[in-house]
Design an enzyme around this catalytic site. Structure first.
Site, PDB file in Angstrom:
ATOM      1  N   GLU A 261     -34.469 -22.036 -17.124  1.00 27.95           N
ATOM      2  CA  GLU A 261     -33.521 -23.094 -16.805  1.00 27.95           C
ATOM      3  C   GLU A 261     -34.149 -24.454 -16.598  1.00 27.95           C
ATOM      4  OE1 GLU A 261     -34.582 -20.899 -12.880  1.00 27.95           O
ATOM      5  OE2 GLU A 261     -34.223 -20.371 -14.971  1.00 27.95           O
ATOM      6  N   HIS A 285     -25.776 -18.544 -18.104  1.00 28.92           N
ATOM      7  CA  HIS A 285     -26.628 -18.302 -16.927  1.00 28.92           C
ATOM      8  C   HIS A 285     -27.571 -19.474 -16.687  1.00 28.92           C
ATOM      9  CE1 HIS A 285     -28.818 -15.704 -14.051  1.00 28.92           C
ATOM     10  NE2 HIS A 285     -29.885 -16.381 -14.467  1.00 28.92           N
ATOM     11  N   GLU A 286     -28.260 -19.921 -17.746  1.00 28.56           N
ATOM     12  CA  GLU A 286     -29.208 -21.020 -17.574  1.00 28.56           C
ATOM     13  C   GLU A 286     -28.496 -22.317 -17.209  1.00 28.56           C
ATOM     14  OE1 GLU A 286     -31.999 -19.825 -17.301  1.00 28.56           O
ATOM     15  OE2 GLU A 286     -31.617 -17.963 -18.372  1.00 28.56           O
ATOM     16  N   GLU A 308     -30.956 -16.615  -7.903  1.00 27.14           N
ATOM     17  CA  GLU A 308     -30.413 -15.795  -8.976  1.00 27.14           C
ATOM     18  C   GLU A 308     -29.046 -15.197  -8.707  1.00 27.14           C
ATOM     19  OE1 GLU A 308     -31.457 -15.998 -11.789  1.00 27.14           O
ATOM     20  OE2 GLU A 308     -33.489 -16.749 -11.569  1.00 27.14           O
ATOM     21  N   ASP A 365     -44.563 -11.809  -9.807  1.00 28.52           N
ATOM     22  CA  ASP A 365     -44.320 -11.256 -11.137  1.00 28.52           C
ATOM     23  C   ASP A 365     -44.306  -9.732 -11.123  1.00 28.52           C
ATOM     24  OD1 ASP A 365     -44.063 -13.691 -12.452  1.00 28.52           O
ATOM     25  OD2 ASP A 365     -46.207 -13.852 -12.852  1.00 28.52           O
ATOM     26  N   TYR A 373     -30.775 -10.569  -8.620  1.00 28.93           N
ATOM     27  CA  TYR A 373     -29.669 -11.022  -9.456  1.00 28.93           C
ATOM     28  C   TYR A 373     -28.382 -10.283  -9.100  1.00 28.93           C
ATOM     29  CZ  TYR A 373     -33.206 -13.011 -12.684  1.00 28.93           C
ATOM     30  OH  TYR A 373     -34.226 -13.718 -13.245  1.00 28.93           O
TER      31      TYR A 373
END
Length: 584
Positions: A261, A285-286, A308, A365, A373
């Protein structure tokens, strides 16, 4: 030393950066950026200033008069990288660091001409989320400190540089060109983004254009042609768009995410180019991140759900407005399925399935999943149901307005919500979402007529007439819901009837391949190997490599395929796959 972000050396008692001026020369031969960055502090200061770096070769640090400043680059730590401590004299507000990046910089991927669509020129792109900006620029790499910036990229004249910032000018003084950009709005460092390659653009609307390699431009423009209508709809739901432009960059196949994004220039995977606009929910979404994430930002990776979950909620509101309640409900059902898969993945580490995480000593990560989300989305849906849509819409707009261009913690959000919607957190048992593992038993469930029909046909080989009007989203749900013990004969019958192995929709294809690999269906193995050499999106790489590695018959093949294609994957994706293949 008060460190408010466990993934940054930033000391909250030290001065904060207000803006930076970055100059970098792109060297494709050595795969390095030769760069300098001038940091302007919010106020004059004296004493130590700690910056985050990762594998940077620091050549010099000077003050605003060019006089050397004392500095020390500490030995690297596995997750954080190296602390760069600079001693500031009294009253200093501006300093410059001269350095070069490593050929293995974790935020950068250098592609050879053969790895691009055109095959004639190299390509470079950045991916700074979550904590990779420090491998490109020495800075306070924490989302709680927002910065404005100017940039000048020196590149080969035959290429074009694009940035998630406003274009200023291009100069061509010699065999190289210099592209100037400026970002006037303050952003968290993970949103620093740029790409260099053979790129062309096409206008989509008054505030949007698409960039791509010339060979992909028309396909990308056709796929994303409705983005301006999507932007207008989002504004009607969430308020004015504060970033002036919403441009799109279609990335090379090795891009590790569906989208990123970056404000003013969203990066998108080419796997979205399905030819029928069936995957443009990723664009929604972005776009939604323009409000939830870019405008209102989590203070650290421990509060990642704030970015998210609100964005998934906003994405599905946009889809509902543009495509109807049924389509948004189907996507919610897919999200629930991905959440269940993530919960199962972390069954040995249930602490990673809470929303408010504690990640000291953990690489963000390594714990990236659909939990922040989709579990957060379910909590927001429960809150909306509890107070009604009009009240929740008002709350959402006040939330965005209150924290506009700010970063916040989960605790800040709880305090705000208690003020704005008293009692709602207790009513929906928010503690079960925020602090307890798994999916709360009272979490909302998606319901619709289409979902009931898919459920009725679950585990069957349906007749073509029964599914003749199905969308790719419905097919994906059907395939996701295939029983684990679905036989090879049934898999073969499905493929002969519906040609899933030849699907051009990546979401449908991956759902199919995972199920078909589970049944040891031979054509699926061949298609999987080909597909793993075509894409770098982790959403596809991880389940396919996991499916291969979980089979004794295919485990050796998984390692063979990875060795064959590893150089095509982004460093972040490589790290994730290596973790999968190292499991017992």
């Amino acid at each position: 030393m008060p460190r408010l972000d466990p993934h940054s050396y930033n000391d909250s008692t030290q001065p904060e950066t207000e803006s930076l001026d970055w100059k970098a020369r792109v060297d494709f031969r050595t795969r390095r950026l030769h760069a300098e960055v001038t940091l302007t502090l919010k106020e004059p200061s004296a004493g130590p200033l700690d910056l985050d770096t990762r594998e940077l070769d620091i050549r010099a640090v000077v003050d605003d008069q060019g006089k050397p400043l004392p500095f020390h680059l500490a030995p690297p730590e596995p997750i954080l990288g190296s602390r760069l401590r600079i001693q500031l004299p009294k009253g200093l507000r501006q300093l410059t660091v001269r350095y070069r990046t490593s050929p293995q910089a974790s935020a950068l991927q250098w592609l050879t001409p053969s790895q691009t669509a055109g095959g004639q020129h190299p390509f470079l792109f950045s991916q700074c989320q979550a904590i990779h900006a420090r491998s490109v620029i020495p800075l306070q790499d924490t989302p709680r400190i927002r910065i404005r910036y100017k940039a000048a990229l020196t590149i080969p004249k035959a290429l074009k540089a694009v940035m998630a910032a406003g274009f200023v000018r291009r100069e061509e003084p010699s065999v190289e060109a210099v592209e100037h950009y400026e970002m006037p709005q303050p952003i968290p460092p993970y949103l620093l983004a740029f790409a260099v390659g053979s790129l062309a653009a096409k206008e989509l609307g008054p505030r949007s254009r698409v960039w791509a390699e010339p060979e992909l431009l028309e396909a990308a423009a056709s796929e994303f042609e409705d983005v301006d209508a999507m932007l207008r709809m989002a504004e009607s739901l969430f308020g004015p768009y504060d970033w002036e432009r919403f441009d799109l960059l279609t990335m090379p196949p090795s891009f590790p995410y569906g989208g990123m994004e970056n404000p003013r220039l969203t990066f998108l995977t080419p796997t979205l180019l399905a030819g029928d606009k069936s995957l443009v929910n990723v664009v929604a979404h972005e776009l939604a991140h323009s409000w939830t994430g870019n405008l209102v930002t989590n203070a650290s990776a421990e509060h990642f759900w704030l970015n998210e979950s609100f964005t998934v909620f906003a994405e599905r509101r946009i889809l509902e407005a543009l495509e109807g309640q049924e389509e948004a409900t189907l996507h919610a059902a897919l999200g629930r399925r991905s959440l269940e898969t993530a919960i199962e993945h972390f069954k040995a580490h249930p602490q990673h399935t809470v929303l408010r995480t504690h990640l000291a000593g953990i690489d963000p990560d390594d714990v990236f999943s659909q939990v922040p989300y989709e579990k957060g989305y379910l909590m927001l849906c429960a809150m909306e149901q509890a107070v009604g849509r009009p009240a929740f819409d008002g709350y959402l707009k006040r939330y965005i307005d209150t924290f506009r261009f700010q970063a916040l913690t989960t605790e800040d959000w709880v305090a705000f919500t208690e003020r704005e919607l008293p009692g709602v957190l207790a009513k929906v048992s928010a503690d079960a979402y925020l602090h307890q593992p798994g999916i709360p038993s009272a979490a909302p469930s998606a319901r619709s007529g289409k979902l009931e029909e898919i459920q009725r046909l679950k585990g069957t080989v349906p007749s073509p007439d029964a599914v003749k009007d199905w969308t790719p989203t419905e097919w994906q749900l059907f395939l996701e819901w295939l029983p684990v013990n679905f036989s090879r004969d049934n898999i073969r019958a499905l493929d002969e009837r519906f040609r899933f192995t030849n699907s051009t929709n990546s979401e449908v294809l991956v759902s199919w391949l995972v199920a078909a690999l589970r049944a040891h269906y031979p054509p699926a193995l061949e298609r999987t190997e080909t597909f793993l050499g075509e894409v770098g999106r982790m959403k596809y790489l991880k389940p396919l490599y996991s499916a291969l590695h979980s089979s004794r018959e295919y485990r050796g093949k998984a390692k063979e395929i990875f060795q064959k294609y590893a150089d095509r994957y982004h460093p972040i994706a490589k790290q994730g796959i290596e973790g999968i293949l190292s499991r017992a």
